[in-house]
Write a protein that holds these residues in place. Structure first.
Motif, mmCIF file in Angstrom:
data_model
loop_
_atom_site.group_PDB
_atom_site.id
_atom_site.type_symbol
_atom_site.label_atom_id
_atom_site.label_comp_id
_atom_site.label_asym_id
_atom_site.label_seq_id
_atom_site.Cartn_x
_atom_site.Cartn_y
_atom_site.Cartn_z
ATOM 1 N N MET A 158 3.688 48.753 7.000
ATOM 2 C CA MET A 158 3.345 50.072 6.553
ATOM 3 C C MET A 158 1.823 50.178 6.540
ATOM 4 O O MET A 158 1.145 49.398 5.899
ATOM 5 N N ALA A 159 1.293 51.110 7.258
ATOM 6 C CA ALA A 159 -0.157 51.283 7.327
ATOM 7 C C ALA A 159 -0.657 52.025 6.100
ATOM 8 O O ALA A 159 -0.011 52.946 5.612
ATOM 9 N N GLN A 160 -1.822 51.585 5.611
ATOM 10 C CA GLN A 160 -2.416 52.293 4.490
ATOM 11 C C GLN A 160 -3.069 53.560 4.982
ATOM 12 O O GLN A 160 -3.567 53.625 6.093
ATOM 13 N N GLN A 161 -3.069 54.565 4.129
ATOM 14 C CA GLN A 161 -3.662 55.838 4.487
ATOM 15 C C GLN A 161 -4.768 56.159 3.502
ATOM 16 O O GLN A 161 -4.660 55.853 2.320
ATOM 17 N N ASN A 162 -5.834 56.750 3.995
ATOM 18 C CA ASN A 162 -6.887 57.201 3.104
ATOM 19 C C ASN A 162 -6.484 58.537 2.512
ATOM 20 O O ASN A 162 -6.022 59.424 3.213
ATOM 21 N N VAL A 163 -6.645 58.668 1.218
ATOM 22 C CA VAL A 163 -6.287 59.891 0.519
ATOM 23 C C VAL A 163 -7.552 60.429 -0.137
ATOM 24 O O VAL A 163 -8.268 59.695 -0.800
ATOM 25 N N LYS A 164 -7.830 61.716 0.078
ATOM 26 C CA LYS A 164 -9.017 62.308 -0.533
ATOM 27 C C LYS A 164 -8.963 62.121 -2.046
ATOM 28 O O LYS A 164 -7.970 62.411 -2.694
ATOM 29 N N GLY A 165 -10.047 61.601 -2.601
ATOM 30 C CA GLY A 165 -10.109 61.357 -4.031
ATOM 31 C C GLY A 165 -9.355 60.117 -4.468
ATOM 32 O O GLY A 165 -9.079 59.921 -5.633
ATOM 33 N N ALA A 166 -9.018 59.242 -3.515
ATOM 34 C CA ALA A 166 -8.224 58.056 -3.829
ATOM 35 C C ALA A 166 -9.055 57.005 -4.539
ATOM 36 O O ALA A 166 -10.270 56.948 -4.409
ATOM 37 N N THR A 167 -8.356 56.174 -5.280
ATOM 38 C CA THR A 167 -8.993 55.068 -5.979
ATOM 39 C C THR A 167 -8.077 53.859 -5.921
ATOM 40 O O THR A 167 -6.887 53.994 -5.682
ATOM 41 N N THR A 168 -8.648 52.683 -6.111
ATOM 42 C CA THR A 168 -7.835 51.472 -6.163
ATOM 43 C C THR A 168 -7.913 50.842 -7.540
ATOM 44 O O THR A 168 -7.398 49.775 -7.766
ATOM 45 N N LYS A 169 -8.553 51.495 -8.475
ATOM 46 C CA LYS A 169 -8.720 50.967 -9.819
ATOM 47 C C LYS A 169 -8.092 51.924 -10.836
ATOM 48 O O LYS A 169 -7.940 53.103 -10.573
ATOM 49 N N PRO A 170 -7.734 51.400 -12.011
ATOM 50 C CA PRO A 170 -7.241 52.292 -13.053
ATOM 51 C C PRO A 170 -8.271 53.383 -13.352
ATOM 52 O O PRO A 170 -9.461 53.149 -13.272
ATOM 53 N N THR A 171 -7.804 54.559 -13.653
ATOM 54 C CA THR A 171 -8.689 55.700 -13.869
ATOM 55 C C THR A 171 -8.558 56.219 -15.291
ATOM 56 O O THR A 171 -7.797 55.693 -16.089
ATOM 57 N N MET A 225 -4.425 42.260 1.256
ATOM 58 C CA MET A 225 -4.745 41.899 -0.121
ATOM 59 C C MET A 225 -5.458 43.039 -0.841
ATOM 60 O O MET A 225 -5.614 43.013 -2.061
ATOM 61 N N ALA A 226 -5.885 44.057 -0.099
ATOM 62 C CA ALA A 226 -6.567 45.202 -0.712
ATOM 63 C C ALA A 226 -5.577 45.982 -1.563
ATOM 64 O O ALA A 226 -4.441 46.217 -1.147
ATOM 65 N N PRO A 227 -5.984 46.397 -2.769
ATOM 66 C CA PRO A 227 -5.086 47.190 -3.615
ATOM 67 C C PRO A 227 -4.688 48.489 -2.922
ATOM 68 O O PRO A 227 -5.415 48.987 -2.065
ATOM 69 N N PRO A 228 -3.543 49.043 -3.292
ATOM 70 C CA PRO A 228 -3.127 50.302 -2.687
ATOM 71 C C PRO A 228 -4.110 51.423 -3.016
ATOM 72 O O PRO A 228 -4.732 51.431 -4.067
ATOM 73 N N SER A 229 -4.227 52.343 -2.097
ATOM 74 C CA SER A 229 -5.083 53.512 -2.298
ATOM 75 C C SER A 229 -4.215 54.629 -2.851
ATOM 76 O O SER A 229 -3.275 55.072 -2.201
ATOM 77 N N VAL A 230 -4.514 55.040 -4.074
ATOM 78 C CA VAL A 230 -3.700 56.051 -4.746
ATOM 79 C C VAL A 230 -4.569 57.230 -5.152
ATOM 80 O O VAL A 230 -5.784 57.083 -5.299
ATOM 81 N N PRO A 231 -3.973 58.403 -5.338
ATOM 82 C CA PRO A 231 -4.753 59.563 -5.782
ATOM 83 C C PRO A 231 -5.440 59.285 -7.123
ATOM 84 O O PRO A 231 -4.928 58.542 -7.954
#
Length: 97
Positions: free
Chosen positions: A1-14, A48-54
């Motif tokens: 599954m390819a990762q996708q860049n999401v506008k405003g995405a983060t990989t850390k708790p917000t 190993m990169a964390p998922p990119s989430v909104p």
């Protein structure tokens, strides 16, 4: 599954993250974690990169002890990504286009 860049995405708790899991029990967070794994067919992101989430994603975590934790990111009540943080293994449900 390819990762996708999401506008405003983060990989850390917000700021939207709930330190107390917003009232969810460890068992409920674990159920969400397993839901993401199953939805991904068991296949991790392969990186190993964390998922990119909104940025508005809520972060829930279960402390498994010995430096291990299971994390789930939820958007609008639906789990979108999960992570076994000690093993650097991540799952991300692909967005429909």
């Amino acid at each position: 599954m390819a990762q996708q860049n999401v506008k405003g995405a983060t990989t850390k708790p917000t700021a939207a993250s709930a330190l107390n899991n917003d009232g969810l029990s460890d068992a409920q967070v674990y159920d969400l974690f397993r839901y993401v794994q199953i939805a991904c067919g068991g296949c991790s992101t392969g990186t190993m990169a964390p998922p990119s989430v909104p940025a508005e994603a809520e972060y829930f975590v279960v402390d498994e002890g010995d430096f291990d934790s299971l994390a789930v990111w939820v958007v609008d009540g639906w789990p979108v990504a999960a992570s076994d943080e000690a093993n650097w293994t991540h799952w991300q449900i692909a967005e429909e286009k």
